[in-house]
Enzyme design. Structure first.
Site, short mmCIF file in Angstrom:
data_model
loop_
_atom_site.label_atom_id
_atom_site.label_comp_id
_atom_site.label_asym_id
_atom_site.label_seq_id
_atom_site.Cartn_x
_atom_site.Cartn_y
_atom_site.Cartn_z
N TYR A 145 0.85 -1.18 0.00
CA TYR A 145 0.00 0.00 0.00
C TYR A 145 0.89 1.24 0.00
CZ TYR A 145 -4.98 -0.80 0.15
OH TYR A 145 -6.26 -1.06 -0.21
N THR A 174 -3.20 6.72 -21.43
CA THR A 174 -2.97 5.37 -20.95
C THR A 174 -1.52 5.03 -21.29
OG1 THR A 174 -3.80 4.53 -23.05
CG2 THR A 174 -5.32 4.49 -21.19
N LYS A 222 -1.29 1.60 -24.91
CA LYS A 222 -1.69 1.58 -26.33
C LYS A 222 -0.44 1.76 -27.19
CE LYS A 222 -6.46 3.05 -25.48
NZ LYS A 222 -6.62 3.77 -24.20
N ASP A 255 -6.37 14.43 -23.95
CA ASP A 255 -6.31 12.99 -23.67
C ASP A 255 -5.59 12.36 -24.86
OD1 ASP A 255 -6.78 10.30 -23.49
OD2 ASP A 255 -8.88 10.48 -22.91
N1 DSN Z 1 -10.91 1.18 -24.98
C1 DSN Z 1 -10.08 2.17 -25.57
C2 DSN Z 1 -10.13 2.13 -27.06
O1 DSN Z 1 -10.28 1.06 -27.59
O2 DSN Z 1 -10.00 3.15 -27.71
C3 DSN Z 1 -10.37 3.54 -25.09
O3 DSN Z 1 -11.36 3.53 -24.16
#
Ligand code: DSN
Length: 484
Positions: free
Chosen positions: A70, A276, A279, A247
């Site tokens: 934690y 994120t 990706k 974003d």
């Molecule tokens: N799930 C992601 C996408 O496929 O673009 C974004 O939320």
């Protein structure tokens, strides 16, 4: 004494085989599922624009005892004792993120993109709504506010505006849409694309911003195949007194690899940037927030404001992935993603496929499958039967809505990681066209045509799936990992 026999396996194979042996000793079905997942991923023609293949180093950084810690708080200021090693990896993740993206501040704790966006929204509300209210009341923290002032502040939190890209133009659910908490928190208005060209309409956006006067202008997308000019976005935000939030979840790898620079790099232009890490950036599943100095203290309140305890094992993997993204070869990878995307688009266009905006400048291509007489759902299912994994996606002014859709979104980050190049993209375009041309909408039970079901000759599907498998066999996934 005889030397121990050298392992016939690579270091990576030994690491993953050993891990699976340990797991198999407790719950063999989990070990089997993990093994099967690798086999499936090896056989798929993965064209999902938001997926990739993380490196063995990234994967291994996640599977360890950091998972047990934690560590609420921030580096050096935790609510738990014993966090010195978590401090090390969180600080490294942030340091690499600042270096890779040239950001003033980085916050590596968000567990996902949605969480990163929530941190960003509440950082802006903290800066622009809460801090002035505290100053006006002459107190340091919300617990010191009178009941009356607290009630007023709570009402003010729920009384702010956000302007984001519409869903059918390629925006994301977390940019103020009602099914997501962002749509319940903010009064939202959308901007879209020019119906004639499919391109972002900055003049219309500026007019909407002037009239609506949002507190937050959100830029970024999950299904827009072109570049966004973040310098213009910032000009518009400044003109109407909005905070510019970008974003960049989909294109963070292209920013890290310096394919998107100048006006198209969000970091120098935005007040706050979320992403994120899994990706095009090719790291572990997780989120990240970058911001200017003014927002830093507000962003750092992400946990416990909206996040549960940080995931130190994932932050360790983020640090590894960002170290990979800092290497010069990552620039080559990022450029190859775009080169492949262009080749895929050209391969489709020359076969007569309709593409939203007529092409691509980034990692994704949005096919308008209405040209084949199909819905996105039918096209997605037919492609899957043929060994090609994609996802259906709404297109601008989509007559089939967000469930059936009229689009198929495809992207190249994953196949580029495997080493496929423009020649293979052209062949894949041919496979996609073969499947979609050979598919028809099934009759609906009450007459007319179904939006959900399709008809595709099994021989065509099998032939394409075989060719896809043969193509992939030339580009082994995790070639250093042998689990046999
Ligand atoms: N799930 C992601 C996408 O496929 O673009 C974004 O939320």
């Amino acid at each position: 004494m005889a030397e121990p026999a050298a392992s016939p396996y690579s270091t990576e194979s030994v690491a993953f085989r050993s891990a699976l042996d340990v797991i198999r000793g407790v719950e063999p079905r989990v070990a089997d599922a993990i093994t099967q997942e690798l086999a499936d991923q090896r056989e798929m023609l993965k064209l999902i624009a938001s997926e990739n293949y993380a490196s063995p180093a990234v994967l291994l950084a996640m599977g360890n005892w950091f998972s047990d810690k934690y560590a609420e708080g921030t580096v050096g200021r935790r609510f738990y004792a014993g966090c010195r090693n978590v401090d090390t990896v969180e600080a490294l993740a942030a340091e690499h993120a600042r270096g890779v993206f040239g950001a003033a501040h980085a916050y590596a704790q968000p567990h996902s993109g949605i969480d990163a966006n929530l941190v960003a929204f509440w950082a802006v509300l903290s800066q622009r709504v809460e801090s002035p209210a505290l100053a006006k009341a002459g107190v340091r923290q919300v617990n010191d506010l009178s009941e009356e002032d607290w009630a007023r502040l709570r009402a003010d939190f729920g009384n702010q505006r956000m302007l984001g890209m519409s869903l059918d133009a390629g925006g994301h659910l977390t940019h103020g849409f009602r099914p997501n908490i962002s749509g319940k928190m903010f009064e939202q208005r959308s901007y879209g694309t020019d119906p004639a060209t499919g391109l972002l309409d900055y003049d219309a956006l500026r007019a909407t911003a002037r009239e609506f006067r949002p507190m937050i202008l959100v830029a970024g997308y999950s299904a827009y195949p072109r570049l966004v000019n973040f310098r213009i976005m910032r000009e518009i935000a400044d003109e109407v007194g909005a905070t510019l939030m970008v974003d960049m979840a989909h294109f963070a790898g292209l920013v890290a690899g310096k394919v998107l620079t100048g006006d198209f790099d969000p970091v120098p232009h935005a007040n706050i940037v979320t992403t994120t890490t899994h990706k095009s950036l090719r790291g572990p599943r997780g989120g990240l927030v970058l911001c200017d100095e003014e927002l830093a203290e507000h962003v750092d309140r992400g946990c416990p404001m909206v996040l549960g305890g940080p995931l130190p094992h994932v932050m360790a993997a983020k640090a590894v992935a960002l170290a990979e993204a800092a290497r010069p070869e990552f620039g080559g990878y990022a450029q190859a993603i775009v080169d492949n995307s262009r080749a895929l688009a050209e391969g489709l266009l020359k076969r007569g496929t309709r593409l939203v905006t007529g092409g691509t400048d980034n990692h994704l291509v949005l096919i308008d499958v209405s040209g084949y007489g199909l819905t996105g759902r039918q096209a997605e299912a037919a492609l899957l039967e043929s060994g090609i994994v994609t996802n259906r996606n709404a297109i601008p002014q989509d007559p089939n809505g967000a469930w059936y859709t009229s689009g198929i979104r495809i992207g190249t980050p994953a196949l580029t990681t495997r080493g496929l190049g423009p020649a293979e993209m052209d062949e894949i375009a041919g496979l996609i066209d073969t499947v979609l041309s050979g598919t028809t909408a099934a009759p609906a039970p009450k007459g007319g045509l179904s939006k959900a079901h399709h008809v595709l000759d099994a021989a065509v599907a099998d032939q394409v799936a075989q060719r896809a498998a043969d193509l992939l066999a030339g580009f082994p996934l995790y070639p250093g990992i042998d689990l046999s």
